[in-house]
Design a protein around this motif. Structure first.
Motif, PDB file in Angstrom:
ATOM      1  N   TRP A  55       0.842  -1.196   0.000  1.00 23.17           N
ATOM      2  CA  TRP A  55       0.000   0.000   0.000  1.00 23.17           C
ATOM      3  C   TRP A  55       0.880   1.250   0.000  1.00 23.17           C
ATOM      4  O   TRP A  55       1.745   1.367  -0.834  1.00 23.17           O
ATOM      5  CB  TRP A  55      -0.978  -0.065   1.189  1.00 23.17           C
ATOM      6  N   ASP A  56       0.690   2.175   0.901  1.00 18.24           N
ATOM      7  CA  ASP A  56       1.519   3.381   0.971  1.00 18.24           C
ATOM      8  C   ASP A  56       2.081   3.482   2.379  1.00 18.24           C
ATOM      9  O   ASP A  56       1.431   3.990   3.292  1.00 18.24           O
ATOM     10  CB  ASP A  56       0.679   4.623   0.626  1.00 18.24           C
ATOM     11  N   ASP A  60      -0.083   6.219   4.671  1.00 14.49           N
ATOM     12  CA  ASP A  60      -1.161   5.536   5.393  1.00 14.49           C
ATOM     13  C   ASP A  60      -1.114   5.731   6.906  1.00 14.49           C
ATOM     14  O   ASP A  60      -2.117   6.149   7.505  1.00 14.49           O
ATOM     15  CB  ASP A  60      -1.157   4.047   5.048  1.00 14.49           C
ATOM     16  N   ALA A  64      -3.896   8.071   8.937  1.00 12.10           N
ATOM     17  CA  ALA A  64      -4.667   7.392   9.985  1.00 12.10           C
ATOM     18  C   ALA A  64      -4.509   8.135  11.307  1.00 12.10           C
ATOM     19  O   ALA A  64      -5.483   8.334  12.051  1.00 12.10           O
ATOM     20  CB  ALA A  64      -4.207   5.947  10.120  1.00 12.10           C
ATOM     21  N   ALA A 199      -5.077   7.645   1.186  1.00 18.07           N
ATOM     22  CA  ALA A 199      -4.743   7.098   2.497  1.00 18.07           C
ATOM     23  C   ALA A 199      -5.940   7.198   3.440  1.00 18.07           C
ATOM     24  O   ALA A 199      -6.173   6.295   4.260  1.00 18.07           O
ATOM     25  CB  ALA A 199      -3.541   7.838   3.084  1.00 18.07           C
ATOM     26  N   ARG A 202      -8.269   4.376   2.609  1.00 13.12           N
ATOM     27  CA  ARG A 202      -7.749   3.104   3.132  1.00 13.12           C
ATOM     28  C   ARG A 202      -8.057   2.940   4.621  1.00 13.12           C
ATOM     29  O   ARG A 202      -8.304   1.834   5.091  1.00 13.12           O
ATOM     30  CB  ARG A 202      -6.235   3.035   2.921  1.00 13.12           C
ATOM     31  N   HIS A 203      -8.019   4.043   5.355  1.00 12.90           N
ATOM     32  CA  HIS A 203      -8.262   3.986   6.794  1.00 12.90           C
ATOM     33  C   HIS A 203      -9.750   3.847   7.109  1.00 12.90           C
ATOM     34  O   HIS A 203     -10.127   3.117   8.040  1.00 12.90           O
ATOM     35  CB  HIS A 203      -7.709   5.254   7.456  1.00 12.90           C
ATOM     36  N   ILE A 219      -8.009  -4.213   2.806  1.00 12.03           N
ATOM     37  CA  ILE A 219      -7.607  -2.819   2.684  1.00 12.03           C
ATOM     38  C   ILE A 219      -7.689  -2.438   1.206  1.00 12.03           C
ATOM     39  O   ILE A 219      -7.130  -3.140   0.358  1.00 12.03           O
ATOM     40  CB  ILE A 219      -6.166  -2.592   3.188  1.00 12.03           C
TER      41      ILE A 219
END
Length: 413
Positions: A55-56, A60, A64, A199, A202-203, A219
């Protein structure tokens, strides 16, 4: 450069790019074993890890933390004033975010301003074609990518598709500007803000009971997902232009690719996954994009939303039929069938029979001056449809466009 608003974003660089930009902020799926070698990337080397599980690692945890700390409202307010690539970051940003932005905004060592200047020439000359392909090859294709359709539908942007498309259209607008990656351009800022937004999704999206019920991933927006989205843009665009027999000089083709390679890097895609050539791009797309196209309930609903966004113009009497026929012509019968786009007895034959000669006329292959008046009027109508279509589809009050970190998922789901 003029500050982009809803209206001039949609008008510049191929108006239909707004639909294509829908794909930028959403994930897709790679279903087969990862075999593409990093030797074919701009990096020329790498670990070769399956990008579905990458992912990143920088953005990320940072985003988050911003969300969990309650910092996002103030961060979004401050970042709204950050618009130019060379502009100092606004005062008051959290230290960890400032450090990230200072690093994320730097161009890689392989950036080539000469190629970027040539890419602008290409965008100028091919804006009309880019509009059609961004919109109806890339944008509508996104609704036929299961992970992508579901992520769009259940994330915050799914609650207001016109606003979602308008905001994500900014990337498609900025990449076509003359100084996109220079200090007085805006492409770097747009990419970095989009990276932060990714991001955020994703969270947040894994907390959606609606998304987790239908998702086959824990995710969203992996490196593979982003590369699928990337291939739905430049790789798909070049395939369409080749199919339409648009003649593109090698230097312009390479420059267009370079602009999108840089975009991928600035969005947080690792260099080892970014193809170094069109041959490598096509090889990677065959593995990660082509196999994943499929219908979903969410994708069908999104496609219908997109085709109906212009209904305020004429109640859907004409606009939906034209947009549906253009979608079928560009994507083909199978995908149009998946999306439950009905056949159009009037407009389907018009695009099928007259689009190829329309392109030939624009390319100077055919001389239209001696054609019957009725035929000339049809070709001129094509121009007007393309130039005005999405401007009408998404028109609204002008206002500065700000890409923000989301704080919630779709409140309706």
């Amino acid at each position: 450069m003029e500050k982009p608003s809803r209206r001039n974003v949609l008008m510049a660089g191929g108006t239909l790019g707004a639909l294509g930009a829908l794909t930028v902020a959403a994930p897709a799926k790679a279903s087969s074993l990862w075999t593409w070698s990093p030797k074919g990337s701009v990096a020329g080397t790498g670990e070769g890890a399956d990008p579905r599980w990458v992912w990143d690692g920088e953005a990320d945890p940072l985003v988050a933390s911003l969300i969990d700390r309650g910092d996002v409202p103030e961060v979004n307010r401050l970042l709204k004033t950050w618009t130019k690539n060379g502009q100092p970051l606004p005062d008051g940003l959290p230290a960890d975010l400032r450090d990230f932005l200072d690093k994320a905004r730097r161009l890689p060592s392989w950036a080539d301003q000469g190629k970027l200047a040539k890419a602008f020439e290409f965008n100028q000359k091919r804006g009309l074609y880019l509009g059609v392909t961004y919109g109806f090859a890339s944008g509508m294709m996104s609704t036929a990518i299961p992970h992508e359709a579901r992520a769009v539908y259940y994330s915050k942007g799914g609650a207001d598709m016109r606003d979602r498309i308008t905001k994500t259209a900014k990337l498609g607008y900025d990449i076509g500007t003359e100084k996109a990656f220079q200090s007085d351009g805006e492409m770097i800022v747009t990419c970095v803000k989009t990276r932060l937004a990714h991001a955020g999704v994703r969270h947040l999206l894994p907390t959606s009971a609606y998304w987790t019920k239908v998702a086959d991933e824990k995710i969203p927006i992996s490196q593979a997902d982003m590369m699928v989205t990337w291939h739905s843009l430049p790789t798909t665009v070049m395939k369409e232009l080749a199919k339409w027999k648009v003649r593109i000089p090698d230097d312009e083709s390479a420059a267009f690719l370079h602009s999108w390679q840089l975009t991928a890097h600035m969005l947080g895609i690792l260099d080892e996954y970014i193809p170094k050539s069109w041959d490598e791009a096509n090889a990677q797309a065959t593995q990660v994009l082509d196999p994943v196209l499929a219908p979903t309930a969410e994708g069908i609903k999104l496609a219908d939303m997109l085709l109906n966004l212009a209904a305020f113009v004429d109640g859907g009497i004409l606009t939906k039929h034209i947009l549906g026929a253009l979608t079928r012509y560009v994507l083909g019968d199978e995908i149009a069938g998946w999306l439950k786009i009905p056949r159009e007895p009037v407009w389907d034959p018009i695009f099928e029979n007259l689009w190829p000669p329309f392109v030939a006329v624009r390319e100077g292959v055919l001389d239209i001056t001696k054609a019957p008046k009725e035929l000339r009027e049809v070709y001129w109508a094509f121009d007007e449809i393309i130039r005005q279509g999405v401007l009408l589809l998404l028109s609204g009050a002008d206002y500065p466009i700000s890409i923000e970190i989301p704080q919630t998922n779709n409140p309706h789901y």
